[in-house]
Design an enzyme around this catalytic site. Structure first.
Site, mmCIF file in Angstrom:
data_model
loop_
_atom_site.group_PDB
_atom_site.id
_atom_site.type_symbol
_atom_site.label_atom_id
_atom_site.label_comp_id
_atom_site.label_asym_id
_atom_site.label_seq_id
_atom_site.Cartn_x
_atom_site.Cartn_y
_atom_site.Cartn_z
ATOM 1 N N PRO A 148 0.814 -1.210 0.000
ATOM 2 C CG PRO A 148 -0.719 -1.520 1.703
ATOM 3 C CD PRO A 148 0.604 -1.995 1.204
ATOM 4 C CD GLU A 149 4.717 3.592 -2.503
ATOM 5 O OE1 GLU A 149 4.710 4.827 -2.625
ATOM 6 O OE2 GLU A 149 5.657 2.872 -2.862
ATOM 7 C CE LYS B 107 3.420 6.016 2.088
ATOM 8 N NZ LYS B 107 4.691 5.303 2.162
#
Length: 269
Positions: A2-3, A59
Site C-alpha cells: 500500500p502506498e 497513507k
DNA sequence: ACTCGTGTTAGCTG
DNA sequence: TCAGCTAACACGAG
C-alpha cells in the site's frame, strides 16, 4: 504494497460499504497492531457506535464515528481492508501484488483487527506482515500535506529546504504525506533528478518539475490501480535499462531504502 | 538455506 | 534541532 493510491482504494471501500452500520463487537486483541491501546480499550470506545466518514491523508486513514473517538487505521506494508456483508459479499482495497488484486483471503489468523457489525457483516484489517496499525484519535496534524494535493509553494518549503537527499525528504511523512519507496523512485525518474542530490540544491525549475511529476504519478497510479503501474517500476532490478533512454539502471541506497535510478539521466554525485 | 524488502516509528547516537 | 542508524513486526520472493 500500500502506498497512497492503494490506501485511497481502501478508504473508498470503507466509505461506500461500511458507513452507517452499527458496531456490535470489536476484536482489538492484537496488542502489537493496536498499540499503545491495551486489549479492550478500542472495543470499549466503539461498541454501539457507527462509522460516519472515512478520511485519508497520505497513507493514514481516519474514520469518524458517532461517538467521541476517531478510529485511525494504517495499512503498513501489506495491509488490506475487507468489508463483508451478512451474506458473503466482499468489498476490498489496499495491498496489491503485481497488477491485480489478490484473491480474497480466508486465513483468520491474519486478521489483525475486526469490527463486527450488528447486521452480520464486518470490517477487517487483513495483514500478513502485521505492520499495519489501528489506534484511537491519531495525530493527523503531525503529517505533512497530502502528496497528491500539496501546493507548489508549500512543497518548495517542505521538501526543497533541506540538505537531506531529496529522496529521503520525499519519504519523510512529516514533510509530505503519502510517498513510499516505489513512488519516490518513479517520481524522481520522471523528473530526471538524481535521488541523492541535496534537496536544497535543486533549482526552482527542478523543484517545480518534481512537484508536477509527483502529482501526475499519484493521479495515474490511482486511476491505473496502484504504484506498481508506474513506468519505471518494472525496471527496478539488475540488468534492466531505462525505458526512456536505454542506459543501464543503477542501484544504490538513499535514506536507508533501496533506490533505482537511470545511470545517465539521474547520475550519481 | 539464506538474504532482502513495498512502511512506520521509538529510541538512540553524533 | 537535525540527521542517520537499529530494532521491531512476519512473511514472500529470489
Amino acid at each position: 504494497m500500500p502506498e497512497l493510491p492503494e490506501v485511497e482504494s481502501a478508504r473508498a471501500v470503507i466509505e461506500r460499504s461500511a458507513l452507517g452500520r452499527r458496531i456490535d463487537d470489536v476484536d482489538d486483541t492484537d496488542s502489537w497492531v493496536c498499540r499503545p491501546h491495551p486489549p479492550g480499550e478500542i472495543r470499549a470506545a466503539l461498541l454501539g457506535r457507527r462509522l460516519v466518514a472515512a478520511h485519508r491523508r497520505g497513507k493514514s486513514m481516519w474514520i469518524e464515528t458517532s461517538g467521541d473517538h476517531v478510529l485511525g487505521i494504517h495499512l503498513g506494508m501489506r495491509g488490506r481492508i475487507l468489508v463483508t456483508e451478512r451474506h458473503g459479499g466482499v468489498d476490498e482495497g489496499g495491498d496489491y501484488v503485481g497488477t491485480r488484486p489478490q484473491r480474497t483471503p480466508v486465513k483468520a489468523e491474519w486478521d489483525r483487527f475486526t469490527l463486527h457489525f450488528a447486521d452480520g457483516g464486518a470490517l477487517r484489517l487483513f495483514d500478513k506482515r502485521r505492520l499495519g496499525r489501528v489506534r484511537l484519535d491519531p495525530d493527523i496534524e503531525a503529517l505533512g500535506p497530502d502528496a497528491g494535493e500539496v501546493r507548489l509553494a508549500d512543497f518548495r518549503k517542505l521538501v526543497g529546504a533541506s540538505r537531506t537527499p531529496v529522496k529521503a525528504r520525499l519519504l519523510d511523512q512529516h514533510a509530505v504525506a503519502g510517498v513510499g519507496n516505489l513512488l519516490a523512485d518513479e517520481v524522481l525518474w520522471q523528473a530526471a533528478i538524481a535521488p541523492e542530490r541535496p534537496a536544497d540544491e535543486l533549482d526552482a525549475a527542478e523543484v517545480a518539475r518534481l512537484h508536477r511529476e509527483l502529482r501526475t504519478a499519484i493521479r495515474h497510479a490511482i486511476k491505473r490501480g496502484g504504484v506498481h503501474t508506474g513506468e519505471v517500476i518494472a525496471h527496478r532490478k539488475a540488468g534492466e535499462h531505462c525505458p526512456r533512454c536505454g542506459a543501464p539502471m543503477r542501484r544504490t541506497e538513499v535514506g536507508g531504502r533501496t533506490t533505482w535510478a537511470c545511470s545517465v539521466e539521474q547520475p550519481a554525485g
